[in-house]
Design a protein around this motif. Structure first.
Motif, PDB file in Angstrom:
ATOM      1  N   LYS A 272     -42.372  67.539 120.306  1.00  0.00           N
ATOM      2  CA  LYS A 272     -43.463  67.031 119.471  1.00  0.00           C
ATOM      3  C   LYS A 272     -44.513  66.233 120.247  1.00  0.00           C
ATOM      4  O   LYS A 272     -45.705  66.428 120.081  1.00  0.00           O
ATOM      5  CB  LYS A 272     -42.894  66.193 118.322  1.00  0.00           C
TER       6      LYS A 272
ATOM      7  N   PRO B  88     -45.385  70.981 117.834  1.00  0.00           N
ATOM      8  CA  PRO B  88     -45.257  70.808 116.373  1.00  0.00           C
ATOM      9  C   PRO B  88     -45.958  69.554 115.840  1.00  0.00           C
ATOM     10  O   PRO B  88     -45.339  68.710 115.211  1.00  0.00           O
ATOM     11  CB  PRO B  88     -43.735  70.734 116.153  1.00  0.00           C
TER      12      PRO B  88
ATOM     13  N   ARG C 127     -48.304  69.603 113.637  1.00  0.00           N
ATOM     14  CA  ARG C 127     -48.500  69.814 112.196  1.00  0.00           C
ATOM     15  C   ARG C 127     -47.613  70.965 111.766  1.00  0.00           C
ATOM     16  O   ARG C 127     -47.133  71.729 112.604  1.00  0.00           O
ATOM     17  CB  ARG C 127     -49.970  70.104 111.891  1.00  0.00           C
ATOM     18  N   ASP C 128     -47.416  71.095 110.455  1.00  0.00           N
ATOM     19  CA  ASP C 128     -46.532  72.152 109.949  1.00  0.00           C
ATOM     20  C   ASP C 128     -47.110  73.524 110.267  1.00  0.00           C
ATOM     21  O   ASP C 128     -48.314  73.730 110.209  1.00  0.00           O
ATOM     22  CB  ASP C 128     -46.375  72.021 108.430  1.00  0.00           C
TER      23      ASP C 128
ATOM     24  N   LYS D 108     -46.811  77.604 109.222  1.00  0.00           N
ATOM     25  CA  LYS D 108     -46.307  78.523 108.194  1.00  0.00           C
ATOM     26  C   LYS D 108     -45.721  79.759 108.884  1.00  0.00           C
ATOM     27  O   LYS D 108     -46.208  80.173 109.942  1.00  0.00           O
ATOM     28  CB  LYS D 108     -47.437  78.925 107.253  1.00  0.00           C
TER      29      LYS D 108
ATOM     30  N   ASP E 277     -53.748  77.703 108.976  1.00  0.00           N
ATOM     31  CA  ASP E 277     -53.022  76.432 109.072  1.00  0.00           C
ATOM     32  C   ASP E 277     -53.189  75.797 110.449  1.00  0.00           C
ATOM     33  O   ASP E 277     -52.431  74.916 110.832  1.00  0.00           O
ATOM     34  CB  ASP E 277     -51.530  76.644 108.754  1.00  0.00           C
TER      35      ASP E 277
ATOM     36  N   PHE F  72     -39.409  77.071 116.155  1.00  0.00           N
ATOM     37  CA  PHE F  72     -40.836  76.687 116.179  1.00  0.00           C
ATOM     38  C   PHE F  72     -41.608  77.562 117.172  1.00  0.00           C
ATOM     39  O   PHE F  72     -42.659  78.117 116.845  1.00  0.00           O
ATOM     40  CB  PHE F  72     -41.039  75.199 116.544  1.00  0.00           C
TER      41      PHE F  72
END
Lengths: 209, 162
Positions: B9, B24, B26-27, B29, B49, B78
């Protein structure tokens, strides 16, 4: 004997995985109780797990994406493992690829195998299916015949292992159909799809900056 | 340019030269398997996104660096999600290379892929699978495989020179 068949295509409907599973179910026939479930891109993991948790065996069916399983399935496996939710089941895997050669699904089948090793499940066999894009066109071909002969034979073998809760070696199979004709067919499909969306064939190779 | 895709992160790497990091923050999809990035908006994913232009970024790179936890001989979910959302880097049609069917090029850059996997219990079989996966990726990206490294923990990657 209960087998949970988990269709892990990201698509919510009309997937090649669904067509391949239809042939597998032909071989499973009445030999075991089937729990049929979907793990598409938008499914809640809890719901899927609750549907399949009582099954003795699980089978994951999924397409090959970037030489591996789709990320939502990998995330589901991580979730099961991190939450210690699955052990001691017989696990089977069927991976279909758009490429002609089923062996290109080997790494993606191995990921399920190594997940089993880490989680105390028993990896009990896989099938790597090549030429998955042709399955829609072969819907009317009877199971076990024509270009699907070798693929359906491998599905029959894994169905037998599922029914007897036993282990079989993984198999990687191709269509019984020439590769160059499959390639022409696949190209035609992409041309048709882009035209249907109002584009031109040359747009398929559009470069963006 | 270097593109670094990592599941860490807040990465702390010592990166030289022009680069972009996808982590990661932000989220993300998941890919929905619609293939719109090939047949509706060729070259770009339709899910807006912030991860929809990765395929375009890959077309501008000469180095792709993957830094991921090794999960069952694979990249983590991820990193795989980012890869799935970037299939527009390649063309949907097929070519035959090295006797196998692979994807045709969309862009004409050559990516050199280097991978750094971490995890405290990576088996030899998992390492081999991870190497084979990276090789398959470069075969389809029309790239070249650099080194594939394995580290015992994420902390061992702190300050690594890229």
């Amino acid at each position: 004997m209960k087998i949970a068949i988990i269709n892990a295509s990201p698509k919510t409907r009309n997937s090649n995985s669904e067509l391949i599973l239809s042939d597998l179910k032909h071989y499973l026939n009445d030999q075991c109780e089937i729990i049929d479930t979907k793990l598409s891109y938008n499914c809640a993991f809890n719901r899927v797990y609750n549907e399949v948790k009582d099954a003795d065996s699980w089978l994951f069916a999924y397409p090959l994406y970037v030489d591996n399983m789709p990320s939502h399935l990998l995330k589901f496996l991580e979730w099961l493992s991190d939450n210690k939710l699955s052990t001691k089941r017989n696990i089977y895997a069927i991976c279909n690829c758009g490429f002609y050669e089923g062996v290109q699904a080997e790494c993606a089948i191995n990921v399920v195998k190594f997940w089993c090793n880490k989680t105390g499940n028993v990896f009990s066999g896989g099938v790597g299916v090549g030429g998955g894009e042709a399955f829609d066109a072969l819907k009317s071909v009877p199971v076990g015949y024509g270009p699907k002969t070798s693929i359906d034979k491998a599905l029959g073998t894994i169905a037998q292992a599922i029914a007897t809760k036993s282990t079989t070696s993984s198999k990687f199979v191709n269509l019984d159909y020439p590769r160059f004709l499959y390639k022409i067919g696949a190209t035609g499909r992409w041309h048709k799809l882009i035209r249907k969306n109002g584009g031109k064939v040359k747009d398929l190779g559009r470069q963006l900056t | 340019m270097k593109l670094i895709i990592t599941d860490i992160k807040n990465p702390n790497f010592n990166i030289s030269g022009e680069h972009q990091i996808i982590s990661p923050q932000r989220d993300i999809k998941p890919c929905i398997g619609c293939f719109a990035c090939w047949t509706k908006t060729p070259g770009e994913c339709i899910i807006r996104d912030g991860y929809n232009k990765t395929g375009i970024t890959m077309g501008k790179c000469d180095e792709l660096i993957i830094i991921s936890e090794c999960r069952y001989g694979s990249v983590s979910s991820f990193v795989k999600n980012v890869q799935d959302r970037a299939i527009s880097y390649i063309h949907p049609c097929f070519v035959i290379k090295k006797g196998e069917m692979h994807h045709k090029r969309r862009y004409f850059n050559t990516l050199k892929l280097t991978a750094y996997f971490y995890g405290n219990d990576i088996t030899e079989e998992e390492k081999e699978n991870a190497r084979n996966l990276m090789q398959s990726n470069v075969d389809n990206y029309n790239g070249e495989l650099g080194k594939v490294y394995f580290y015992n923990s994420k902390e061992d990657l702190e300050g690594i020179a890229l």
